[in-house]
Design an enzyme around this catalytic site. Structure first.
Site: not given
Ligand SMILES: *[C@@H]1O[C@H](CO)[C@@H](O)[C@H](O)[C@H]1NC(C)=O
Ligand SMILES: *[C@@H]1O[C@H](CO)[C@@H](O)[C@H](O)[C@H]1NC(C)=O
Ligand SMILES: *[C@@H]1O[C@H](CO)[C@@H](O)[C@H](O)[C@H]1NC(C)=O
Ligand SMILES: [Ca+2]
Ligand SMILES: [Zn+2]
Length: 597
Positions: A403-404, A407
């Site tokens: 997820h990170e 980004h």
């Protein structure tokens, strides 16, 4: 630096509570490989062949032909056993080395011809202390042809060829003459030469055909690396750590994961990722040479014990590099503003690998990622989670790390590497959605598309950290385009987008099937491959600070660009099913699809 901070996207994971359950398939893929393809030097592809090995074990042991004789040497016993067991002449067998261990004696032999050993046709014999054979493995070959044992290409010419092909220098380690079995049944004679390039950190053994002068195989001394990690297809660590050997994709990371072109590291620091705790020099070093990172994690101990810190740094390093590699295959390359220390002259701004701070002391129960413009490192902070005792580590829940990192992909690719184009609430919300959708994409292990839950390990709750599981069922997840009207927090908005993407993914996989090799082969026609192409392509196509409507249109356009619009109606139907149809605007639903769909 500080004055630019307002432009950096620093995005948090954020949590919400929900109750639901989910199930994950546990992957079990293993294959017996006989080939290994490497990209070396200036992009040369070399395929090495390793004949498959037979293997037999014999319990309490069987006799070898010289068993009855007293004072038989291990050399003679081994040659005679192989001779009788494989029914070949003793002149085709040469003892290479052996030793006595606590519970067995081991011998290693090579196939030979005219006294010249084969590099890749070998056998090993183990004896118990009663002098009985207890195990036998063999990759001996039955050649269809064998080249003459007298070279017609000089060693000097072979060295020149290998230096040129492998972009390095002969290191003066004595060259040898060896036979090499090829997969077409032939056996070639080779000059075996070590080629090193200290600045590039490469070190190969080159096999140059002593009759044709061609480079026919290599052994790579450096890139062997093993990591004890949670494979990216697994979401949470209760699914089990595994030791992965050489998971790097050399198409995406040409010098592997531990080399930026100015020498190899033996730590969790490389061209794509630096994983550390506290200070950037506090990395994890290899547990043994070469490049083994084997640090078993203890769930019953605090995450801050040394072994667990090492496990976290290694897992974060592995996941970060893996995302670098597969996203590269789909277009997040140097020129598309990716994160690398060295861009190898392929465009874009360099010196911007992702730095991952594990167990960062600045917070708990979260994680974040800052995306400065191309040319400055993306920065991921992973925090500890305090819902359990002992606490849990976000770096060991793969969906959070993916997820990170995502980004970084969406912030870099939207708007051309500025890091400034997912700044509105709506586009920031979609940023959260893409990140959850990417985490989901990495964890599918078959064509089934079960409901997907984020973050369940760190909070020890099967419902995870979002309000609903992602689902094709509107009763499990009722979120629609119009839901955004009452939402103003980016993660909540992100859930609407991620759930739409879940539905798009399910429709594509249902229509086109699923590829198990999608991470390394972007050429397939399967639904998961198509999904990630459209995902990545659309990022570069969409406007700065996109809306749901413009982001949807970018997907439709990406499909036209890449697939001639083959998925147009499938995509429209998926979005329309959640209110993002043709007439959707201002968070008012539309279930309309274009005429003809
Ligand atoms: C080593 O590799 C670099 C590229 O990384 C290349 O520029 C250099 O020429 C190579 N050195 C030798 C001795 O071939
Ligand atoms: C996780 O939750 C389960 C069920 O509520 C509980 O039994 C278990 O003790 C929890 N684990 C930790 C480490 O807190
Ligand atoms: C994908 O296709 C490209 C272009 O045809 C080719 O160069 C590449 O090797 C292919 N990749 C794989 C993994 O098959
Ligand atoms: Ca870059
Ligand atoms: Zn986020």
């Amino acid at each position: 630096m500080v004055s630019f901070n307002k432009f950096f996207t620093s995005v948090l994971l954020a949590i919400a509570y929900a109750s639901a359950t989910s199930a994950f398939a546990v992957p079990a893929d293993s294959k017996h490989a006989t080939h290994r393809t490497r990209l070396v030097g200036r992009g040369l592809k070399v395929e090495a062949f390793h004949p498959s090995s037979s293997y037999e074990t014999f319990g309490t042991g069987i006799d070898h032909p010289l068993s009855k004789r007293a004072d038989t040497s291990i050399e003679d016993a081994s040659v005679s056993f192989v001779e009788s067991h494989l029914k070949i002449k003793s002149s085709a067998i040469k003892f290479r080395t052996g030793y006595t261990a606590e519970s067995a004696k081991h011998a290693y032999v090579s196939q030979v011809h005219d006294g010249i050993p084969f590099a890749n046709a070998v056998a090993n014999i183990a004896y118990n202390h009663d002098d009985k054979v207890v195990a036998f493995g063999s990759s001996f070959v039955k050649p269809t042809s064998i080249a003459s044992s007298t070279p017609s290409v000089s060693l000097e010419a072979a060295i020149a060829k290998a230096e040129e092909a492998l972009d390095g220098k002969f290191n003066s380690h004595p060259a040898t003459l060896e036979y090499l079995a090829k997969d077409d049944g032939s056996v070639v004679l080779t000059h075996v030469i070590q080629i090193q390039n200290e600045s590039a950190g490469t070190w190969y053994q080159a096999f140059v055909d002593a009759h044709s002068g061609e480079l026919v195989s290599i052994v790579d001394f450096v890139s062997q690396a093993s990591y004890l990690v949670l494979p990216i297809t697994k979401e949470i660590l209760t699914q089990g750590f595994e030791t992965l050997t050489d998971p790097q994709d050399l198409t995406a990371s040409s010098l592997g994961w531990h080399n930026s072109g100015s020498g190899a590291t033996t730590t969790t620091s490389g061209n794509n990722v630096l994983s550390y705790k506290g200070s950037t020099s506090s990395t994890t070093s290899q547990s043994s040479s070469p490049l083994n990172f084997i640090y078993p994690q203890s769930p019953s101990l605090s995450p801050t014990t040394t072994a667990n810190v090492n496990a976290a740094r290694v897992n974060a390093f592995y996941i970060g590099n893996t995302i670098h590699d597969f996203s590269y295959r789909y277009g997040f390359t140097e020129s598309a503003f990716n994160f690398q220390t060295n861009n190898f002259g392929k465009g874009g701004a360099q010196n911007d690998r992702v730095t991952i701070s594990v167990q960062d002391s600045a917070g708990t129960n979260n994680a974040d990622f800052s995306t400065p413009p191309d040319g400055q490192s993306g920065h991921m902070r992973m925090f500890l989670w305090t819902f359990t005792s002992p606490q849990r580590d976000g770096a060991l829940e793969n969906d959070i790390v993916v997820h990170e990192y995502t980004h970084g992909i969406t912030n870099r690719m939207t708007g051309g590497g500025s890091g400034r184009c997912l700044q509105t609430t709506e586009s920031g919300g979609m940023g959260e959605g893409w990140s959850d959708a990417m985490a989901e994409w990495t964890e599918h292990t078959s064509s089934s598309v079960p409901d997907y839950v984020m973050g369940q390990y760190v909070i020890n709750d099967s419902g995870g950290i979002r309000t609903h599981p992602y689902s094709t069922s509107t009763s499990v997840n009722p979120l629609r385009y119009s839901s955004i009207k009452t939402l103003n927090e980016v993660h909540n908005i992100g859930e609407v987008w991620a759930n739409m993407l879940h539905n798009v993914y399910a429709a594509l996989v249902s229509a086109h099937g699923w590829s198990a090799t999608a991470r390394t082969n972007p050429n397939g026609t399967e639904g998961n491959v198509v999904f990630l192409h459209l995902f990545i392509d659309a990022l570069a196509l969409q406007p700065c600070n996109p809306t749901f409507v413009s982001a949807r249109d970018a997907w439709i356009q990406a499909d036209v660009n890449r697939y001639g619009g083959a998925n147009k109606c499938l995509l429209w139907n998926a979005w329309a099913s959640r209110g993002l149809g043709v007439g959707a605007s201002g968070f008012t639903d539309s279930s309309a699809v274009p005429a003809g769909c």
